[in-house]
Design a protein around this motif. Structure first.
Motif, PDB file in Angstrom:
ATOM      1  N   GLU A   1       0.823  -1.212   0.000  1.00 47.40           N
ATOM      2  CA  GLU A   1       0.000   0.000   0.000  1.00 47.40           C
ATOM      3  C   GLU A   1       0.856   1.261   0.000  1.00 47.40           C
ATOM      4  OE1 GLU A   1      -2.701  -0.494   3.291  1.00 47.40           O
ATOM      5  OE2 GLU A   1      -4.164  -1.530   2.018  1.00 47.40           O
ATOM      6  N   THR A   2       1.937   1.249   0.780  1.00 42.05           N
ATOM      7  CA  THR A   2       2.853   2.388   0.759  1.00 42.05           C
ATOM      8  C   THR A   2       3.457   2.557  -0.624  1.00 42.05           C
ATOM      9  OG1 THR A   2       3.411   1.947   3.085  1.00 42.05           O
ATOM     10  CG2 THR A   2       4.882   3.417   1.868  1.00 42.05           C
ATOM     11  N   THR A   3       3.763   1.434  -1.270  1.00 39.62           N
ATOM     12  CA  THR A   3       4.325   1.471  -2.624  1.00 39.62           C
ATOM     13  C   THR A   3       3.412   2.223  -3.582  1.00 39.62           C
ATOM     14  OG1 THR A   3       5.483  -0.630  -2.312  1.00 39.62           O
ATOM     15  CG2 THR A   3       5.015   0.020  -4.580  1.00 39.62           C
ATOM     16  N   ILE A   4       2.109   1.972  -3.480  1.00 37.48           N
ATOM     17  CA  ILE A   4       1.150   2.610  -4.391  1.00 37.48           C
ATOM     18  C   ILE A   4       1.180   4.126  -4.241  1.00 37.48           C
ATOM     19  CG2 ILE A   4      -1.288   2.824  -4.980  1.00 37.48           C
ATOM     20  CD1 ILE A   4       0.004   0.163  -5.807  1.00 37.48           C
ATOM     21  N   ILE A   5       1.144   4.621  -3.012  1.00 40.55           N
ATOM     22  CA  ILE A   5       1.123   6.071  -2.793  1.00 40.55           C
ATOM     23  C   ILE A   5       2.475   6.695  -3.131  1.00 40.55           C
ATOM     24  CG2 ILE A   5       0.717   7.900  -1.122  1.00 40.55           C
ATOM     25  CD1 ILE A   5      -1.769   6.251  -2.027  1.00 40.55           C
ATOM     26  N   GLU A   6       3.554   6.007  -2.805  1.00 38.93           N
ATOM     27  CA  GLU A   6       4.876   6.511  -3.186  1.00 38.93           C
ATOM     28  C   GLU A   6       4.974   6.637  -4.703  1.00 38.93           C
ATOM     29  OE1 GLU A   6       9.602   5.288  -2.996  1.00 38.93           O
ATOM     30  OE2 GLU A   6       8.196   4.260  -1.675  1.00 38.93           O
ATOM     31  N   GLY A   7       4.401   5.673  -5.413  1.00 41.27           N
ATOM     32  CA  GLY A   7       4.401   5.740  -6.869  1.00 41.27           C
ATOM     33  C   GLY A   7       3.647   6.956  -7.394  1.00 41.27           C
ATOM     34  N   VAL A   8       2.502   7.261  -6.771  1.00 45.91           N
ATOM     35  CA  VAL A   8       1.721   8.439  -7.165  1.00 45.91           C
ATOM     36  C   VAL A   8       2.537   9.707  -6.960  1.00 45.91           C
ATOM     37  CG1 VAL A   8      -0.292   9.852  -6.579  1.00 45.91           C
ATOM     38  CG2 VAL A   8      -0.522   7.361  -6.741  1.00 45.91           C
ATOM     39  N   LEU A   9       3.168   9.830  -5.795  1.00 46.84           N
ATOM     40  CA  LEU A   9       3.920  11.049  -5.471  1.00 46.84           C
ATOM     41  C   LEU A   9       5.199  11.161  -6.295  1.00 46.84           C
ATOM     42  CD1 LEU A   9       3.494  11.012  -1.583  1.00 46.84           C
ATOM     43  CD2 LEU A   9       2.216  12.386  -3.246  1.00 46.84           C
ATOM     44  N   ALA A  10       5.830  10.025  -6.603  1.00 46.58           N
ATOM     45  CA  ALA A  10       7.101  10.057  -7.327  1.00 46.58           C
ATOM     46  C   ALA A  10       6.949  10.646  -8.722  1.00 46.58           C
ATOM     47  CB  ALA A  10       7.688   8.649  -7.419  1.00 46.58           C
ATOM     48  N   ARG A  11       5.850  10.312  -9.405  1.00 43.20           N
ATOM     49  CA  ARG A  11       5.659  10.813 -10.779  1.00 43.20           C
ATOM     50  C   ARG A  11       4.484  11.785 -10.854  1.00 43.20           C
ATOM     51  NH1 ARG A  11       5.700   5.666 -14.730  1.00 43.20           N
ATOM     52  NH2 ARG A  11       4.205   4.872 -13.197  1.00 43.20           N
ATOM     53  N   GLY A  12       4.141  12.391  -9.722  1.00 31.70           N
ATOM     54  CA  GLY A  12       2.970  13.245  -9.659  1.00 31.70           C
ATOM     55  C   GLY A  12       3.197  14.652 -10.174  1.00 31.70           C
ATOM     56  N   ASP A  13       2.096  15.418 -10.236  1.00 34.11           N
ATOM     57  CA  ASP A  13       2.127  16.798 -10.710  1.00 34.11           C
ATOM     58  C   ASP A  13       1.622  17.744  -9.617  1.00 34.11           C
ATOM     59  OD1 ASP A  13      -0.758  16.648 -10.840  1.00 34.11           O
ATOM     60  OD2 ASP A  13      -0.522  15.621 -12.762  1.00 34.11           O
ATOM     61  N   ARG A  14       1.483  19.023  -9.952  1.00 35.61           N
ATOM     62  CA  ARG A  14       1.123  20.032  -8.947  1.00 35.61           C
ATOM     63  C   ARG A  14      -0.266  19.829  -8.366  1.00 35.61           C
ATOM     64  NH1 ARG A  14       3.384  26.096 -10.272  1.00 35.61           N
ATOM     65  NH2 ARG A  14       5.462  25.483 -11.014  1.00 35.61           N
ATOM     66  N   ARG A  15      -1.137  19.147  -9.084  1.00 33.65           N
ATOM     67  CA  ARG A  15      -2.494  18.956  -8.580  1.00 33.65           C
ATOM     68  C   ARG A  15      -2.511  18.138  -7.289  1.00 33.65           C
ATOM     69  NH1 ARG A  15      -5.131  16.496 -13.881  1.00 33.65           N
ATOM     70  NH2 ARG A  15      -3.183  15.326 -13.703  1.00 33.65           N
ATOM     71  N   LEU A  16      -1.425  17.428  -7.017  1.00 35.37           N
ATOM     72  CA  LEU A  16      -1.371  16.601  -5.813  1.00 35.37           C
ATOM     73  C   LEU A  16      -1.143  17.410  -4.546  1.00 35.37           C
ATOM     74  CD1 LEU A  16       0.668  13.551  -7.149  1.00 35.37           C
ATOM     75  CD2 LEU A  16      -1.728  13.542  -6.431  1.00 35.37           C
ATOM     76  N   SER A  17      -0.806  18.689  -4.668  1.00 34.10           N
ATOM     77  CA  SER A  17      -0.570  19.485  -3.459  1.00 34.10           C
ATOM     78  C   SER A  17      -1.817  19.525  -2.581  1.00 34.10           C
ATOM     79  CB  SER A  17      -0.128  20.902  -3.821  1.00 34.10           C
ATOM     80  OG  SER A  17      -1.180  21.624  -4.431  1.00 34.10           O
ATOM     81  N   LYS A  18      -2.991  19.584  -3.207  1.00 34.07           N
ATOM     82  CA  LYS A  18      -4.232  19.594  -2.437  1.00 34.07           C
ATOM     83  C   LYS A  18      -4.464  18.256  -1.748  1.00 34.07           C
ATOM     84  CE  LYS A  18      -6.569  23.098  -5.255  1.00 34.07           C
ATOM     85  NZ  LYS A  18      -7.731  23.391  -6.132  1.00 34.07           N
ATOM     86  N   VAL A  19      -4.023  17.186  -2.378  1.00 37.19           N
ATOM     87  CA  VAL A  19      -4.123  15.862  -1.758  1.00 37.19           C
ATOM     88  C   VAL A  19      -3.231  15.797  -0.528  1.00 37.19           C
ATOM     89  CG1 VAL A  19      -3.669  13.394  -2.076  1.00 37.19           C
ATOM     90  CG2 VAL A  19      -4.691  14.731  -3.944  1.00 37.19           C
ATOM     91  N   ILE A  20      -1.984  16.224  -0.676  1.00 36.35           N
ATOM     92  CA  ILE A  20      -1.033  16.187   0.442  1.00 36.35           C
ATOM     93  C   ILE A  20      -1.534  17.043   1.600  1.00 36.35           C
ATOM     94  CG2 ILE A  20       1.318  16.778   1.142  1.00 36.35           C
ATOM     95  CD1 ILE A  20       2.114  16.259  -1.837  1.00 36.35           C
ATOM     96  N   GLU A  21      -2.029  18.221   1.293  1.00 34.39           N
ATOM     97  CA  GLU A  21      -2.559  19.080   2.351  1.00 34.39           C
ATOM     98  C   GLU A  21      -3.783  18.451   3.004  1.00 34.39           C
ATOM     99  OE1 GLU A  21      -4.114  23.661   3.153  1.00 34.39           O
ATOM    100  OE2 GLU A  21      -3.204  23.135   1.220  1.00 34.39           O
ATOM    101  N   GLY A  22      -4.656  17.848   2.210  1.00 37.11           N
ATOM    102  CA  GLY A  22      -5.839  17.200   2.766  1.00 37.11           C
ATOM    103  C   GLY A  22      -5.483  16.045   3.692  1.00 37.11           C
ATOM    104  N   VAL A  23      -4.502  15.255   3.293  1.00 38.94           N
ATOM    105  CA  VAL A  23      -4.040  14.139   4.129  1.00 38.94           C
ATOM    106  C   VAL A  23      -3.449  14.667   5.426  1.00 38.94           C
ATOM    107  CG1 VAL A  23      -2.355  12.259   4.285  1.00 38.94           C
ATOM    108  CG2 VAL A  23      -3.672  12.569   2.181  1.00 38.94           C
ATOM    109  N   TYR A  24      -2.647  15.735   5.325  1.00 38.69           N
ATOM    110  CA  TYR A  24      -2.066  16.330   6.530  1.00 38.69           C
ATOM    111  C   TYR A  24      -3.148  16.866   7.464  1.00 38.69           C
ATOM    112  CZ  TYR A  24       0.084  19.756   9.577  1.00 38.69           C
ATOM    113  OH  TYR A  24       0.442  20.481  10.690  1.00 38.69           O
ATOM    114  N   ARG A  25      -4.130  17.559   6.922  1.00 39.85           N
ATOM    115  CA  ARG A  25      -5.205  18.130   7.739  1.00 39.85           C
ATOM    116  C   ARG A  25      -5.985  17.047   8.474  1.00 39.85           C
ATOM    117  NH1 ARG A  25      -3.706  23.309   8.384  1.00 39.85           N
ATOM    118  NH2 ARG A  25      -3.664  24.496   6.428  1.00 39.85           N
ATOM    119  N   ARG A  26      -5.934  15.834   7.963  1.00 36.56           N
ATOM    120  CA  ARG A  26      -6.620  14.719   8.631  1.00 36.56           C
ATOM    121  C   ARG A  26      -5.727  13.983   9.628  1.00 36.56           C
ATOM    122  NH1 ARG A  26     -10.026  11.540   4.036  1.00 36.56           N
ATOM    123  NH2 ARG A  26     -10.497  10.243   5.874  1.00 36.56           N
TER     124      ARG A  26
END
Length: 630
Positions: A503-528
């Motif tokens: 499961e960690t592999t899946i999310i690391e894969g998303v972040l490794a090749r991700g784009d700027r739109r993921l900033s809202k995801v990262i912030e949302g995860v942090y806020r939780r």
């Protein structure tokens, strides 16, 4: 001892209060009223891990060598202190002065691993700073990022003022001088960032806009300022022997993850493993002079009191003077009982005489990384190891008195078949058989072969950056299959198998090749409430999955599709010297199972020779150094 930013009551209420009090051996104290620049250097993980990071020690030494600069350290507060700081409104502070981070000129964050991204937001939040760079005015420190993750900084770009792309010793002095000049003339954050953007290796995200196609892929990058560069060339030092190095590194009060002296013997790698990002972004291979290393070893052991010294590089076996250096370390410090650690050794180049010298001090398990069980798949990934190399290397280890061997593999590699997976346990069994071929009266008990597998993650600037990943269910099924094959081996009692969390592999894969739109995801995860996501026990896949969906994105978009040859990647802003054409050619050769020779055998035309102004025919082995004047 100096008074800390935390009361005795708070310190007594948290686990390992020594993480937060500073004042360690070799830490640097200065008069803050007599310096022009205050730099808070942060590693966004717990103290014990951050204190083990060589890069932090190098920059700490580099900055503090300047009379006008005081560099201090910050690490992520553990959960217990994090909560106390929020409850009691205690601002995040630096260890040396215990002053709030918000009082500094710079907050520098070294980013080693994608799963630390929520901890970056923790640092900003506890410091009392708005998370997004656009919301921070001149009253806040400038937030700068560095480290391997900034080679695709897009998922976290909105949180940083700028990124330093490349090796820190190269241009930080010029950067700090530029800041002093702007500060003297009347500091304007906007004007300073415009000036920074003109410097080689500096990426200011706010000066670029990303335009997307309807399918979510990138259409183009648009420069919003004439000073913005495109592409941004990474910074690299040609002569690593003359670079500043921490001869008196800070010694932690409590045991760190790597509790030893670290001696960097070379940078870069001659190998061309197609999955390895470090092997590409740190090209070319550059060795340090052995006499310089000997002097460093003397000074660092004297100044720290450590009882172990580790030789650091991507492939230690390729260092030309490895035998000479190891012999020196053993003989020079034999009366002190200093242990020599040799990570990153290639099994085909492991010299028995070196092993026998090291084992006289301390004997532990040997670690080899075949990465794939079958020869076919090792050729696909360009590992450059044969079955005979592996078995003969293990045999040399057993002959040298070792009985424990650790093997590292990856599952889910491109073109992987059932036969490739079966070959993992078969190879482990063959290594065990090699041990039991030794006459019984010459063995030292039973052998133990521990095989571990991680799951393949395509990384930017590798030939596999175009490759699709699998689902977490597919990864898990592969691991179960391999585990079953271990139970079928003749020497199964000597074999162990374990695998990482898919499961960690899946999310690391998303972040490794991700784009700027993921900033809202990262912030949302942090806020939780998600912190220390690199720690398996604290990782929450469901929260990530929900936040990705909530932002109208999908895991499949980032992980499951094979990229087209003409697709623009989020990291195409960066020029590492290795060309995209070379990486594409290597991707095609991988799918054909063709091996590419290492740089010592033949120049493969990756682009670094041209980058260094050296003709390919004049590079290694003729000149004795790769792409660089010897």
């Amino acid at each position: 001892m100096r008074k800390t930013a935390l009361s005795d009551e708070v310190l007594m209420a948290v686990e390992k209060p020594a993480r937060y009090i500073g004042n360690e051996v070799n830490s640097v104290m200065k008069d803050k009223d007599k310096v022009d620049i205050r730099f808070a250097m942060c590693f966004p993980d717990v103290y014990e891990i951050g204190m083990s990071h060589l890069g932090i020690q190098i920059l700490y030494n580099l900055f503090n060598a300047r009379e006008d600069t005081w560099c201090e350290r910050i690490y992520s507060p553990w959960f217990d202190l994090d909560q106390k700081m929020r409850d009691d409104n205690i601002p995040l502070f630096a260890l040396e002065s215990q002053d709030p981070v918000i009082d500094f000129d710079f907050l520098g964050i070294t980013i080693q691993y994608e799963m630390c991204y929520t901890n970056i937001l923790q640092i900003l939040d506890l410091a009392g700073m708005p998370l997004r760079a656009k919301d921070r005015d001149e009253s806040y420190p400038l937030v700068i990022g560095g480290g391997p993750c900034v080679y695709n900084a897009e998922p976290i770009a909105d949180f940083f003022d700028f990124f330093y792309i490349g090796e820190g010793e190269t241009s930080y002095d010029e950067l700090l001088d530029l800041y002093k000049d702007h500060k003297r003339k009347g500091y304007s954050k906007k004007a300073f960032l415009e000036a920074v953007a003109q410097m080689p290796g500096m990426y200011v995200p706010s000066l670029y806009q990303v335009i997307y196609h309807e399918d979510g892929t990138i259409q183009e990058f648009v420069k919003l300022s004439e000073t913005a560069q495109f592409p941004i060339k990474r910074l690299m030092a040609s002569d690593v022997s003359t670079l500043p190095y921490p001869k008196a590194p800070v010694v932690p009060f409590i045991k760190a993850t790597q509790d030893r002296v670290v001696l960097e013997i070379q940078r870069g790698c001659i190998r061309g493993c197609r999955f390895c990002q470090a092997g590409m972004i740190y090209r070319p291979a550059r060795e340090k002079d052995v006499e310089v290393l000997k002097e460093y070893a003397r000074e660092m052991l004297k100044n720290t009191g450590h009882e172990e010294i580790s030789l650091s590089s991507l492939s230690s076996s390729d260092y030309h003077a490895l035998k000479e250096l190891v012999t020196f370390l053993i003989e020079e410090f034999k009366d002190q009982g200093i242990n020599v650690s040799l990570p990153s050794l290639r099994i085909d180049a492991f010299a028995l005489d070196v092993m026998s010298k090291v084992q006289d001090v301390k004997k532990s398990s040997m670690t080899f990384a075949p990465e794939a069980g079958s020869q076919r798949l090792r050729d696909v990934i360009n590992k450059g190891l044969t079955r005979d190399d592996i078995l003969n290397g293990a045999g040399e280890a057993f002959a040298g008195g070792w009985t424990k061997v650790k093997l590292y593999f990856m599952l889910g590699l491109p073109t992987e078949t059932t036969e490739d997976m079966e070959a993992i346990s078969e190879l482990a069994d063959a290594i065990a058989r090699r041990y039991y071929e030794i006459p019984k009266d010459e063995r030292v008990g039973k052998c133990q072969i521990t095989a571990s597998s991680s799951f393949f993650i395509p990384k930017p600037f590798t030939p596999f950056q175009w490759a699709p990943m699998l689902t977490r269910e597919e990864y898990r099924e592969k691991a179960r299959f391999v585990k079953e094959t271990f139970n079928q081996q003749l020497n199964r009692k000597s074999l162990r198998y374990q695998y990482h969390d898919p499961e960690t592999t899946i999310i690391e894969g998303v972040l490794a090749r991700g784009d700027r739109r993921l900033s809202k995801v990262i912030e949302g995860v942090y806020r939780r409430g998600c912190l220390f996501e690199s720690w398996t026990e604290h990782f929450d896949y469901q929260v990530w999955d929900e936040e990705i969906t909530r932002q109208g994105l999908t895991i499949d978009f980032y992980n499951r599709r094979e990229r087209g040859s003409d697709e623009i990647f989020p990291w195409d802003l960066i020029d590492i010297g290795v060309t995209k054409g070379f990486l594409m050619n290597e991707w095609e050769r991988a799918r054909e199972g063709k091996v590419t020779l290492n740089c010592k055998e033949s120049c493969s035309g990756c682009g670094m020779a041209k980058e260094m102004g050296v003709a390919e025919e004049d590079s290694f082995p003729k000149r004795g150094a790769i792409c660089v004047e010897s």
